[in-house]
Design a protein around this motif. Structure first.
Motif, mmCIF file in Angstrom:
data_model
loop_
_atom_site.group_PDB
_atom_site.id
_atom_site.type_symbol
_atom_site.label_atom_id
_atom_site.label_comp_id
_atom_site.label_asym_id
_atom_site.label_seq_id
_atom_site.Cartn_x
_atom_site.Cartn_y
_atom_site.Cartn_z
ATOM 1 N N UNK A 146 -2.008 -6.123 -25.497
ATOM 2 C CA UNK A 146 -1.214 -7.123 -24.778
ATOM 3 C C UNK A 146 -0.403 -6.446 -23.675
ATOM 4 N N UNK A 147 0.087 -5.242 -23.955
ATOM 5 C CA UNK A 147 0.821 -4.486 -22.940
ATOM 6 C C UNK A 147 -0.095 -4.086 -21.786
ATOM 7 N N UNK A 148 -1.355 -3.790 -22.083
ATOM 8 C CA UNK A 148 -2.322 -3.525 -21.008
ATOM 9 C C UNK A 148 -2.342 -4.701 -20.036
ATOM 10 N N UNK A 149 -2.439 -5.914 -20.576
ATOM 11 C CA UNK A 149 -2.456 -7.103 -19.727
ATOM 12 C C UNK A 149 -1.158 -7.290 -18.967
ATOM 13 N N UNK A 150 -0.037 -6.993 -19.613
ATOM 14 C CA UNK A 150 1.253 -7.093 -18.911
ATOM 15 C C UNK A 150 1.286 -6.132 -17.721
ATOM 16 N N UNK A 151 0.804 -4.913 -17.936
ATOM 17 C CA UNK A 151 0.789 -3.939 -16.844
ATOM 18 C C UNK A 151 -0.111 -4.415 -15.702
ATOM 19 N N UNK A 152 -1.234 -5.026 -16.045
ATOM 20 C CA UNK A 152 -2.119 -5.552 -14.998
ATOM 21 C C UNK A 152 -1.445 -6.685 -14.233
ATOM 22 N N UNK A 153 -0.820 -7.596 -14.980
ATOM 23 C CA UNK A 153 -0.140 -8.710 -14.319
ATOM 24 C C UNK A 153 0.988 -8.245 -13.417
ATOM 25 N N UNK A 154 1.795 -7.308 -13.904
ATOM 26 C CA UNK A 154 2.900 -6.799 -13.097
ATOM 27 C C UNK A 154 2.371 -5.991 -11.915
ATOM 28 N N UNK A 155 1.292 -5.256 -12.141
ATOM 29 C CA UNK A 155 0.700 -4.490 -11.049
ATOM 30 C C UNK A 155 0.211 -5.389 -9.929
ATOM 31 N N UNK A 156 -0.439 -6.494 -10.294
ATOM 32 C CA UNK A 156 -0.909 -7.426 -9.271
ATOM 33 C C UNK A 156 0.271 -8.046 -8.539
ATOM 34 N N UNK A 157 1.305 -8.410 -9.277
ATOM 35 C CA UNK A 157 2.493 -8.997 -8.649
ATOM 36 C C UNK A 157 3.159 -8.013 -7.694
ATOM 37 N N UNK A 158 3.220 -6.749 -8.106
ATOM 38 C CA UNK A 158 3.827 -5.736 -7.236
ATOM 39 C C UNK A 158 3.050 -5.606 -5.934
ATOM 40 N N UNK A 159 1.736 -5.724 -6.002
ATOM 41 C CA UNK A 159 0.916 -5.595 -4.796
ATOM 42 C C UNK A 159 0.978 -6.839 -3.929
ATOM 43 N N UNK A 160 1.106 -7.999 -4.545
ATOM 44 C CA UNK A 160 1.151 -9.250 -3.783
ATOM 45 C C UNK A 160 2.519 -9.504 -3.175
ATOM 46 N N UNK A 161 3.572 -9.088 -3.886
ATOM 47 C CA UNK A 161 4.920 -9.351 -3.405
ATOM 48 C C UNK A 161 5.352 -10.787 -3.664
ATOM 49 N N UNK A 162 6.355 -11.237 -2.925
ATOM 50 C CA UNK A 162 6.979 -12.540 -3.182
ATOM 51 C C UNK A 162 6.320 -13.698 -2.445
ATOM 52 N N UNK A 163 5.409 -13.425 -1.546
ATOM 53 C CA UNK A 163 4.825 -14.516 -0.757
ATOM 54 C C UNK A 163 3.848 -15.332 -1.605
ATOM 55 N N UNK A 164 3.651 -16.606 -1.258
ATOM 56 C CA UNK A 164 2.700 -17.440 -2.000
ATOM 57 C C UNK A 164 1.285 -16.848 -1.948
ATOM 58 N N UNK A 165 0.569 -16.961 -3.052
ATOM 59 C CA UNK A 165 -0.780 -16.403 -3.114
ATOM 60 C C UNK A 165 -1.614 -17.136 -4.145
ATOM 61 N N UNK A 166 -2.889 -17.288 -3.837
ATOM 62 C CA UNK A 166 -3.861 -17.801 -4.792
ATOM 63 C C UNK A 166 -4.465 -16.626 -5.546
ATOM 64 N N UNK A 167 -4.479 -16.705 -6.858
ATOM 65 C CA UNK A 167 -5.044 -15.612 -7.645
ATOM 66 C C UNK A 167 -6.148 -16.125 -8.563
ATOM 67 N N UNK A 168 -7.130 -15.270 -8.784
ATOM 68 C CA UNK A 168 -8.244 -15.567 -9.685
ATOM 69 C C UNK A 168 -8.236 -14.558 -10.818
ATOM 70 N N UNK A 169 -8.648 -15.000 -11.993
ATOM 71 C CA UNK A 169 -8.721 -14.145 -13.180
ATOM 72 C C UNK A 169 -10.178 -13.936 -13.560
ATOM 73 N N UNK A 170 -10.570 -12.689 -13.664
ATOM 74 C CA UNK A 170 -11.897 -12.327 -14.155
ATOM 75 C C UNK A 170 -11.673 -11.571 -15.459
ATOM 76 N N UNK A 171 -11.776 -12.304 -16.563
ATOM 77 C CA UNK A 171 -11.448 -11.742 -17.868
ATOM 78 C C UNK A 171 -12.642 -11.046 -18.498
#
Length: 360
Positions: A146-171
């Motif tokens: 679960x922490x792996x997924x948290x790190x991925x989610x936070x990593x994507x957020x860090x790269x996207x920043x605060x601006x609006x964005x469409x995101x896709x999940x490939x699980x």
């Protein structure tokens, strides 16, 4: 619960302290590792060569080294993505005298059947990396998924920043419990961030990269290319996404990954992948070896937590290790830790980035 990092150190140290003995030849095609001094034999079945390169490039040699160091007789084989082949290998291993069997299941149903049959022959079982839901493994060795997924989610957020964005999940594969945990962790982080809109989410059967490419291309087309970030569950799926983006003239779209594979790290160096998650194969292999040795010797095994088997309605004693987020700034850490070599990573177009980051 014991602190995870302290437990990891203890696990690694346990292989060195008091366990040295004569080792066996490595198993490259089903032959036994020979000459162990412990009264027992360990069998390990790896899942495939497609979902991640780690199984053969990292896990196999590290497990071989750990069992040799401990003087334990062992055999390691790969099911090559075939559940029936895994069942046949397991049956052969039990017939040949394996007393502890560790598997990376291809799906929980087939894994549970293997464990049930092994237990009926008095063989102890361990889940390695993936928990078998409804299974009967005595222990589970993995990372906090679960922490792996948290790190991925936070990593994507860090790269996207605060601006609006469409995101896709490939699980990951829908029959892999880890994939569910990765997705849960990612959603735990990203669902709270209202600037992001989920425009697609789909699991990739068997973690197959070709299917991943097809699935993402459909997502991309359905959204008219209006995707600004991709939560990809591992580096192999991430690379499939990157190829589709490149084919459509898109570069620099943040894409996540996992495994810190050579391919994933090179994509990070090239600016095509936002981050990956590093799970030290050395730590995981050492943890498995220590548990197997304890079972062979009839000793209590050290664990640092429990994992919920929702289908079996039980808690499985577990060793859960710490994953690490990797971006361009700390790619060097993976090389320094020995997971990949500079020679593998710093080829051709990636040499300049390696020099810039002090990787040599």
């Amino acid at each position: 619960m014991v602190r995870r990092r302290a437990m990891t150190t203890a696990i690694a140290a346990g292989l060195v302290f008091g366990l040295a003995a004569c080792g066996g030849d490595s198993d490259k095609g089903g032959d036994n590792g020979g000459g162990g001094s412990a009264e027992g034999k360990v069998g390990v079945i790896l899942p495939d060569t497609e979902s991640s390169p780690r199984w053969e490039s990292a896990d196999r040699p590290l497990l071989e080294a750990a069992f040799k160091e401990a003087g334990v007789d062992y055999v390691i084989q790969n099911a090559e993505g075939d559940a029936q082949r895994m069942a046949t290998i397991a049956e052969q291993m039990v017939t040949e005298g394996v007393t502890v069997l560790a598997i990376v299941n291809l799906d929980s149903a087939s894994g549970a059947q293997i464990q049930e049959q092994a237990a009926s022959q008095g063989v102890s079982t361990i889940d390695y990396d993936r928990l078998t839901l409804g299974g009967s493994a005595e222990y589970y060795v993995s990372f906090d998924n679960t922490e792996v997924g948290r790190l991925q989610g936070q990593g994507l957020a860090d790269c996207l920043g605060d601006k609006p964005a469409n995101i896709a999940y490939l699980n990951g594969s829908p029959d892999d419990n880890n994939a569910t945990l990765f997705a849960d962790g990612a959603h735990e982080v990203l669902d709270k961030m209202t600037q992001y809109t989920k425009v697609g989410e789909q699991a990739v059967p068997g973690w197959e990269p070709d299917q991943a490419a097809t699935i993402f291309e459909q997502m991309y087309t359905q959204n008219g290319g209006n995707i600004q970030g991709v939560l990809a569950a591992n580096d192999t799926l991430g690379n499939a996404v990157i190829q589709i983006l490149a084919r459509n003239g898109q570069k620099g779209v943040p894409v996540t990954g996992q495994d810190a594979s050579v391919e994933g790290l090179q994509n990070i160096l090239a600016g095509n992948q936002c981050m990956t998650v590093y799970k030290s194969a050395k730590e995981e292999a050492n943890a498995l070896a220590k548990l197997a040795i304890a079972l062979i010797n009839g000793e209590d095994a050290d664990t640092n937590g429990e994992s919920e088997d929702t289908e079996g309605n039980r808690k499985v004693p577990s060793v859960l290790l710490d994953p690490v987020s990797i971006t361009r700034e700390n790619v060097k850490d993976v090389v320094d830790d020995g997971q990949v070599t500079a020679e593998e990573l710093c080829t051709g177009e990636f040499a300049a980035a390696c020099t810039e980051l002090g990787i040599k």
